[in-house]
Scaffold this motif. Structure first.
Motif, PDB file in Angstrom:
ATOM      1  N   ALA A 122       0.919  -1.348  -0.129  1.00 16.31           N
ATOM      2  CA  ALA A 122       0.006  -0.192   0.096  1.00 16.31           C
ATOM      3  C   ALA A 122       0.915   1.323   0.190  1.00 16.31           C
ATOM      4  N   MET A 123       1.924   1.201   0.664  1.00 14.30           N
ATOM      5  CA  MET A 123       2.703   2.510   0.829  1.00 14.30           C
ATOM      6  C   MET A 123       3.599   2.493  -0.642  1.00 14.30           C
ATOM      7  N   ALA A 124       3.855   1.630  -1.346  1.00 17.20           N
ATOM      8  CA  ALA A 124       4.380   1.796  -2.866  1.00 17.20           C
ATOM      9  C   ALA A 124       3.257   2.302  -3.638  1.00 17.20           C
ATOM     10  N   TRP A 125       2.052   1.770  -3.357  1.00 19.97           N
ATOM     11  CA  TRP A 125       0.998   2.253  -4.365  1.00 19.97           C
ATOM     12  C   TRP A 125       0.615   4.026  -4.010  1.00 19.97           C
ATOM     13  N   VAL A 126       0.798   3.913  -3.031  1.00 22.62           N
ATOM     14  CA  VAL A 126       0.707   5.411  -2.648  1.00 22.62           C
ATOM     15  C   VAL A 126       1.832   6.401  -3.304  1.00 22.62           C
ATOM     16  N   ARG A 127       2.948   5.985  -3.009  1.00 22.49           N
ATOM     17  CA  ARG A 127       4.236   6.589  -3.635  1.00 22.49           C
ATOM     18  C   ARG A 127       4.116   6.604  -4.879  1.00 22.49           C
ATOM     19  N   ASN A 128       3.873   5.596  -5.582  1.00 21.26           N
ATOM     20  CA  ASN A 128       3.883   5.636  -7.188  1.00 21.26           C
ATOM     21  C   ASN A 128       2.538   6.145  -7.776  1.00 21.26           C
ATOM     22  N   LYS A 129       1.449   6.433  -6.926  1.00 21.52           N
ATOM     23  CA  LYS A 129       0.370   7.156  -7.528  1.00 21.52           C
ATOM     24  C   LYS A 129      -0.559   5.997  -8.202  1.00 21.52           C
ATOM     25  N   LYS A 130      -0.437   4.722  -7.905  1.00 23.50           N
ATOM     26  CA  LYS A 130      -0.940   3.720  -8.958  1.00 23.50           C
ATOM     27  C   LYS A 130      -1.309   2.492  -8.031  1.00 23.50           C
ATOM     28  N   VAL A 131      -2.469   1.860  -8.314  1.00 24.14           N
ATOM     29  CA  VAL A 131      -2.455   0.563  -7.800  1.00 24.14           C
ATOM     30  C   VAL A 131      -2.496  -0.584  -8.768  1.00 24.14           C
ATOM     31  N   LYS A 132      -1.443  -1.492  -8.609  1.00 26.81           N
ATOM     32  CA  LYS A 132      -1.055  -2.534  -9.256  1.00 26.81           C
ATOM     33  C   LYS A 132      -1.858  -3.782  -8.550  1.00 26.81           C
ATOM     34  N   THR A 133      -3.021  -4.085  -8.727  1.00 24.25           N
ATOM     35  CA  THR A 133      -3.841  -5.382  -8.317  1.00 24.25           C
ATOM     36  C   THR A 133      -4.485  -6.217  -9.580  1.00 24.25           C
TER      37      THR A 133
END
Length: 211
Positions: A151-162
């Motif tokens: 979740a921290m990486a998704w916030v940092r990259n402004k992208k959800v990879k699911t």
């Protein structure tokens, strides 16, 4: 002949690290890549939990480490802080998230449950909710703790990879995800997002206590 059950593949080190829902796509990330690190999982939830950590943490040396004595985190953590967490019943399943004051554990916000989600999506929404809350109360010094590296990486990259698929049952949840991504692109923040040290501090204060 029985059909092969679907698997999910986590690539920690490869062309494009992430989670893949088929072997062909996984191969594209690891074939010919020096020292590629990857592993397959039976469920999406297991894959996302594994990807939130490192390959070495997941695979380990084969030897179980003794549990460390818990440290009193109240003397270590940021006093002016929120802790966030999510809970998901199923894989995927109903997901909810919340944010609490790290020291008092007083509830600050709670959302859900939402149909057909994953724990990491809940963790991501909780982080963005906390950031929006901090901006609303004009507190740039408010630190935010999460126990989810993904979740921290998704916030940092402004992208959800699911690899979770959108359908009519989780349309509301995906609308929230889209809104959260738009918020990240349209807003800046100075709040620190910090990794909760579960191994040494115990469960994060926002934990739902359902393990």
């Amino acid at each position: 002949m029985a059909k092969n059950k679907k698997k999910f593949y986590v690539v920690w080190v490869g062309v494009n690290p992430g989670i893949y829902d088929n072997w062909a796509d996984c191969q594209l990330q690891i074939k010919g890549f020096p020292a590629a690190k990857y592993k397959s999982y039976k469920t999406l939830e297991e894959a996302e939990m594994a990807y939130s950590g490192s390959f070495d943490e997941e695979i380990g040396s084969g030897e179980k480490k003794p549990k460390a004595n818990r440290i009193d985190y109240t003397e270590i953590v940021e006093k002016n802080s929120i802790s966030v967490d999510a809970a998901c019943s199923g894989n995927p399943g109903d997901v909810e998230y919340q944010g609490v004051d790290t020291l008092s554990k007083d509830l600050i916000f709670h959302q859900g449950p939402f149909k057909k989600g994953t724990n990491n999506i809940g963790e991501f929404l909780a982080l963005v909710h906390a950031l929006a809350y901090a901006k609303q109360i004009k507190n740039e010094d408010l630190a935010i703790y999460s126990d989810s590296r993904t979740a921290m990486a998704w916030v940092r990259n402004k992208k959800v990879k699911t690899v979770l698929k959108k359908d009519h049952s989780n349309e509301k949840l995906f609308k929230l995800v889209d809104r959260a991504i738009i918020w990240l692109h349209n807003n800046s923040y100075r709040n620190k997002i910090l990794k909760w040290d579960t191994e040494n501090w115990g469960e994060i204060p926002a934990d739902f206590g359902r393990k």
